[in-house]
Structure formats: C-alpha cells, structure tokens
Design a protein around this motif. Structure first.
Motif, mmCIF file in Angstrom:
data_model
loop_
_atom_site.group_PDB
_atom_site.id
_atom_site.type_symbol
_atom_site.label_atom_id
_atom_site.label_comp_id
_atom_site.label_asym_id
_atom_site.label_seq_id
_atom_site.Cartn_x
_atom_site.Cartn_y
_atom_site.Cartn_z
ATOM 1 N N TRP A 83 75.192 17.201 29.571
ATOM 2 C CA TRP A 83 74.640 18.655 29.814
ATOM 3 C C TRP A 83 73.352 18.789 30.513
ATOM 4 C CZ3 TRP A 83 70.510 20.906 27.767
ATOM 5 C CH2 TRP A 83 70.427 22.500 27.850
ATOM 6 N N LEU A 84 72.346 17.772 29.952
ATOM 7 C CA LEU A 84 70.991 18.106 30.845
ATOM 8 C C LEU A 84 71.250 17.496 32.098
ATOM 9 C CD1 LEU A 84 68.191 18.664 29.564
ATOM 10 C CD2 LEU A 84 67.888 16.306 29.528
ATOM 11 N N PHE A 85 71.790 16.774 32.571
ATOM 12 C CA PHE A 85 71.982 16.006 34.040
ATOM 13 C C PHE A 85 72.468 17.283 34.892
ATOM 14 C CE2 PHE A 85 73.812 13.990 37.774
ATOM 15 C CZ PHE A 85 72.750 13.378 38.143
ATOM 16 N N ARG A 86 73.676 17.862 34.369
ATOM 17 C CA ARG A 86 74.396 18.836 35.095
ATOM 18 C C ARG A 86 73.268 20.183 35.281
ATOM 19 N NH1 ARG A 86 80.018 18.124 35.636
ATOM 20 N NH2 ARG A 86 80.169 20.405 35.858
ATOM 21 N N ARG A 138 68.272 19.347 19.674
ATOM 22 C CA ARG A 138 68.890 20.166 20.643
ATOM 23 C C ARG A 138 67.891 21.058 21.009
ATOM 24 N NH1 ARG A 138 73.465 19.980 24.091
ATOM 25 N NH2 ARG A 138 73.803 22.068 25.111
ATOM 26 N N ARG A 139 67.213 21.585 20.584
ATOM 27 C CA ARG A 139 66.151 22.383 21.160
ATOM 28 C C ARG A 139 65.067 21.806 21.883
ATOM 29 N NH1 ARG A 139 64.688 22.542 15.666
ATOM 30 N NH2 ARG A 139 62.621 21.499 15.242
ATOM 31 N N CYS A 198 63.292 21.455 27.458
ATOM 32 C CA CYS A 198 63.333 20.442 28.665
ATOM 33 C C CYS A 198 63.699 21.234 29.866
ATOM 34 C CB CYS A 198 63.507 19.129 28.386
ATOM 35 S SG CYS A 198 63.259 18.079 29.702
ATOM 36 N N ALA A 199 65.087 21.697 29.842
ATOM 37 C CA ALA A 199 65.870 22.266 30.972
ATOM 38 C C ALA A 199 64.890 23.321 31.160
ATOM 39 C CB ALA A 199 67.122 22.541 30.360
ATOM 40 N N ALA A 200 64.403 24.245 30.202
ATOM 41 C CA ALA A 200 63.758 25.463 30.645
ATOM 42 C C ALA A 200 62.555 25.314 31.519
ATOM 43 C CB ALA A 200 63.409 26.429 29.470
ATOM 44 N N ARG A 201 61.675 24.286 31.085
ATOM 45 C CA ARG A 201 60.404 23.782 31.721
ATOM 46 C C ARG A 201 60.916 23.543 33.193
ATOM 47 N NH1 ARG A 201 58.924 19.357 33.196
ATOM 48 N NH2 ARG A 201 60.367 18.045 32.011
ATOM 49 N N CYS A 202 61.929 22.658 33.353
ATOM 50 C CA CYS A 202 62.165 22.070 34.628
ATOM 51 C C CYS A 202 62.661 23.591 35.659
ATOM 52 C CB CYS A 202 63.397 21.485 34.790
ATOM 53 S SG CYS A 202 62.929 19.465 34.114
ATOM 54 N N GLU A 203 63.380 24.452 35.013
ATOM 55 C CA GLU A 203 63.958 25.689 36.080
ATOM 56 C C GLU A 203 62.627 26.340 36.242
ATOM 57 O OE1 GLU A 203 66.751 27.339 33.348
ATOM 58 O OE2 GLU A 203 68.251 25.795 34.011
ATOM 59 N N GLU A 204 61.591 26.515 35.378
ATOM 60 C CA GLU A 204 60.343 27.188 35.705
ATOM 61 C C GLU A 204 59.644 26.463 36.753
ATOM 62 O OE1 GLU A 204 57.619 30.157 35.591
ATOM 63 O OE2 GLU A 204 59.499 29.895 34.508
ATOM 64 N N GLN A 205 59.676 25.221 36.726
ATOM 65 C CA GLN A 205 58.962 24.557 38.061
ATOM 66 C C GLN A 205 59.897 24.786 39.142
ATOM 67 O OE1 GLN A 205 58.177 20.325 37.185
ATOM 68 N NE2 GLN A 205 58.059 19.852 39.281
ATOM 69 N N LEU A 206 60.984 24.944 39.254
ATOM 70 C CA LEU A 206 61.764 24.720 40.181
ATOM 71 C C LEU A 206 61.532 26.385 40.916
ATOM 72 C CD1 LEU A 206 65.020 23.186 39.246
ATOM 73 C CD2 LEU A 206 63.793 22.426 41.050
#
Length: 498
Positions: free
Chosen positions: A294-297, A420-421, A426-434
C-alpha cells in the motif's frame, strides 16, 4: 547492509561450499548438449516462457563474480548470484531475454565518480596478511581499520568490483542506446559506497556510475531503493542536483547506516539545487506485505506522476524479505516483486539491480521471480529438479523445494512496531514534499539543451584543471627542494639570537 565487526574475518581461503549437487542434476550432467537444451526448452514451455511482445529485456552478468569470497563468517555471499542464475536458467527464462556476458569495468569508467587514489588502493591491495605494513597508511585513510569496518580486504577484490560494475554499466548502456527497455544486473546495486570510501559491504558504487551514464541521454532519472538499508551512497552522490530524484524505503533508527530520516530531503532552502529531491520513507520493524505494498504504490505512484522521470533505476535489495539474516521486515517474495510489477506498469525504461540479501536461497528465489516479472512470465512453485544445488532449497527450514515458501511464518517474523496511522502520516509527509517538486523547472523540461556538448566541455575543463594542478604541484616541489638545499642564504629567514 549492516555493520558488525564480529562478522568481518580476514580472508584465508574459501570455505567448503555448503551446496551439494542433486541426484537429478548428476543425471542431467551426463546428457549431451542437445539433450540438455531440450530439457530447458521443455521447462520453458511448461512455464509458457517466450520473448515479450512490444519490449525487450536484457540480462547482464559475468559468472566469474560468483568465485569471490568475503570470508567464511561474513554475511555477504557472492554465490547467491550463482543460485540466482541457476534458477533463472533452470526455469528457461533465458529464452525470453537478450543475454550479455559483461566485461569488467575499466579504471577510467570507475574514475568518473570514484577518487583515483582510492581506486588504485583497491586495484593493488591483497589479502590482509600481505598488507600489514606496506599499506597501513591507505588502510587508515580509507577507514578500512575502523572498529566497525564491514568491508574486509579479500583476494581478488579489484576483479570483484569491476565485474559487478561492468555488468551494471553495460545494462545502463543497453537502455540508453535503445537496445533494451528493461535491463537487469543482479550483481549490481551496491548502494553504500562513497567517492573514496567503502561502506556496507560495497566498495564501488555501480549505481552512481550507471546514473551518470543515463544522465547523458535522459533529463530526469528516478532512483528507487527497496533494500532494507537506506540508499545513502546514491543519495549523497546526487544530493545537489534536481536531475536525479532518490526514493528510498528502508528501516530507520538504530540501524545501519543511520541516515534517511523523514527530514532528510536534500539541501535546505528551496533555492538550493536538489532541495526536496531526496525522498525518504523510514519504516519500522515488522512491516508486512499488505502495508508495504500500500505504501509503495501510493508514494511511488505519486512520485512518478509529479517528477515525470524518463528512466527509472530500481534497486531490489532482498534483505527486506522476511527471514533475512540482517533485515527486520516481514515481506514475502511476491510482495517484494509487486514493487517491480508496479514500476514496470508505467512503461518507462528500467534498470533493475540487485543489492542486499543475506539468506542466499531466498535472494535467488526473489530475483528469479522478479526476472520472470520483467519478461511477463508466470513460474510454477515447484523448483526444477535438475538445477545443480537444489538441496539448498529443500527441507522445511529451507523452503521445502518451493519457489514461493512462506517467509513471515510466526516463529521467524519480527514483531510489528508501528500502527496504520504511522504509515498514513508517512505517506502524507511524502506527498507534501512532492508538492515542492511539482512546479520545479526541471519537471517541465523535455530535453536538456545541448547536453552532450555541455558534458564534453565540462570534462575538458576538468582535465585542464587537473593538468594545471599537477604542473603546479611539480613546480612547488622543485621550489621547495631548492629552498631546503639553500637554507640560511640571502632571502631566507634566520633565527636571531640577542
């Protein structure tokens, strides 16, 4: 790839191989060449293996790399590559690929990134018994005497690093020249090595050298690393550029190399080249198939969408599997392969590399499976009976002769230390960086203006600077020697006693 001074042993002689040949292989070995070929063809037909339609896959390898030895107690076992090759050929996957027996990389090719003095040290160093006095200064300079040194000196070290790098460079060239769309180099992926220092079982960074080659054609290169350890050497090499984006999924905390935290995003300050182009996904112990996929995708998909790479380099370190000797994750082989499958689905040129992995039989299983994914084949679970070292895969503790044994069984699995949270944050932080990358000028650039001319000019300037420094060094040395011979004459300082 972890460090531990207890696992580093001086090279004396190769220990006896733990592998024994199977009875079926002994019968197979008696066959003539034509009959052996028919056996492989029947296996390939059973698996429905044929060359993929619409794209080409190339396989780059030199079997001499299998003969090298880090030491009897060292976790890095180059013969894992031998097991991988035998599974790939045993299933008949070689019929679906262009096969290339690669040449060793040259000194000049390695020097595109690595320091010449460091390379010369690797080139002429021998086993520890021969170097105690002669090379002590170099050993100290390149941190081979550090108490945490995990890169032992062994006989044939230069051959080993040039063979690994040669295969990766040839694979990169196959992509850039359009000869293949997916190029595989399982002996590569040595992501920890620095410009003038070995680290984490890695002496030369074949990944950096390959990316340098790809940058001669492509404007944007995305590097993805699914090794359990942070891809620190690659990130550091391209820290100050926006033409390479590094994305690393790895265990973080009290774990080698200790880098790749959530705040490690590249140079600080938006105006700095490379700012926000280092994307790190630090993970906790015990992550399982469902959560990892899930995280990788989510993160990789968004990264490809935003950065728009023209080519992808995918490091498939297999120490992120469950049951690895050094890793702390609970991934099964097919879950690890889902990463390759997802990246392949974007229909971009891909350089597929090896990396870590310290339970050799599972490394071989994984890279065989991922080779099959690259060519679009599906393999049966029962391993071919005629492969030479089938015993290495047999027995309940070794996977019972299957290609896809359960690796996260309860007695071997690591406790899950996250919720899970944590993954969602982690995913939200990466998307913010992107978002900081989204409108960067390099993202909209279709081609790098006069790229070849710029690179050639840079090389010429670098060569002129080196020559000037060398000349200056010679002149300074001559001047110093003259002054030493004339100490005390007119124009020299003297001590005056009053």
């Amino acid at each position: 790839m972890a460090f531990n001074n207890e696992i580093v042993q001086a090279w004396v002689a190769p220990d006896p191989s733990p592998l024994t040949t199977s009875v079926e292989y002994l019968s197979y070995k008696q066959l003539n060449a034509a009959d052996k070929e028919r056996v492989h063809q029947m296996e390939a037909e059973e698996n429905g293996i044929e060359r993929p339609q619409g794209y080409t896959v190339s396989f780059h390898y030199n079997p001499e790399v299998e003969q090298h030895h880090f030491g009897s107690k060292h976790p890095m076992k180059p013969w894992r590559l031998q097991l991988t090759k035998q599974l790939v050929f045993g299933y008949g996957l070689h019929y679906a690929m262009d096969l290339n027996e690669s040449l060793p990389a040259s000194m000049s090719e390695l020097a595109r990134f690595h320091d010449n003095d460091y390379l010369n040290f690797l080139r002429y160093i021998k086993s520890p018994a021969d170097i105690q006095k002669r090379h002590r200064e170099e050993l100290n300079r390149y941190v081979f005497t550090d108490e945490f040194n995990d890169c032992p000196i062994f006989d044939g070290i230069w051959d080993y690093v040039t063979l690994c790098t040669g295969a990766t460079l040839e694979a990169a060239h196959s992509l850039s020249s359009g000869q293949s769309d997916i190029a595989i180099s399982w002996s590569g992926g040595l992501h920890h090595a620095k410009k003038r220092q070995a680290s984490g079982f890695c002496y030369v960074n074949d990944i950096v050298l390959a990316i340098q080659h790809l940058l001669e054609k492509y404007v944007r290169v995305l590097y993805i690393d699914i090794d359990v350890h942070h891809g620190d050497g690659v990130e550091a090499a391209f820290f100050n550029t926006d033409r390479v984006m590094t994305l690393s999924y790895h265990k973080y905390g009290e774990f080698f190399p200790g880098t790749g935290g959530p705040d490690d995003t590249g140079p600080k300050g938006y105006t700095e080249p490379g700012a926000y182009f280092s994307l790190n996904v630090p993970l906790e112990d015990g992550i399982d198939d469902k959560d990892y996929e899930w995280l990788f995708r989510r993160i990789t998909g968004r990264t490809i969408e935003v950065y728009k790479p023209q080519v992808i380099v995918l490091q498939c370190g297999a120490d992120s599997l469950g049951g690895d000797r050094l890793g702390k994750f609970n991934l099964n082989i097919k879950a690890h392969g889902k990463c390759v499958e997802f990246v392949k689905a974007h229909n971009l040129p891909i350089l597929v590399l090896g990396g870590g992995g310290y339970t050799p039989r599972n490394v071989a299983r994984t890279w065989c499976h991922e080779t099959a994914l690259c060519v679009g084949a599906t393999l049966h679970d029962e391993l071919p009976s005629f492969i030479p070292y089938r015993q290495a895969f047999e027995g309940p503790s070794h996977g019972s002769g299957l290609l896809y044994p359960e690796l996260n069984i309860k007695r071997l699995s690591h406790p899950k230390t996250y919720e899970r949270r944590d993954l969602e944050n982690c995913a939200a932080r990466c998307e913010e960086q992107l978002r900081c990358v989204m409108h960067h000028p390099v993202v909209s650039m279709a081609r790098y203006p006069q790229l070849g001319t710029v690179l050639r000019a840079k090389q010429e300037v670098d060569a002129e600077i080196r020559e000037e420094l060398e000349d200056r060094g010679i002149q300074d040395e001559v001047k110093r020697r003259k002054q030493e011979r004339a100490t005390g004459r007119r124009g020299e300082y003297r001590s005056i006693v009053h």
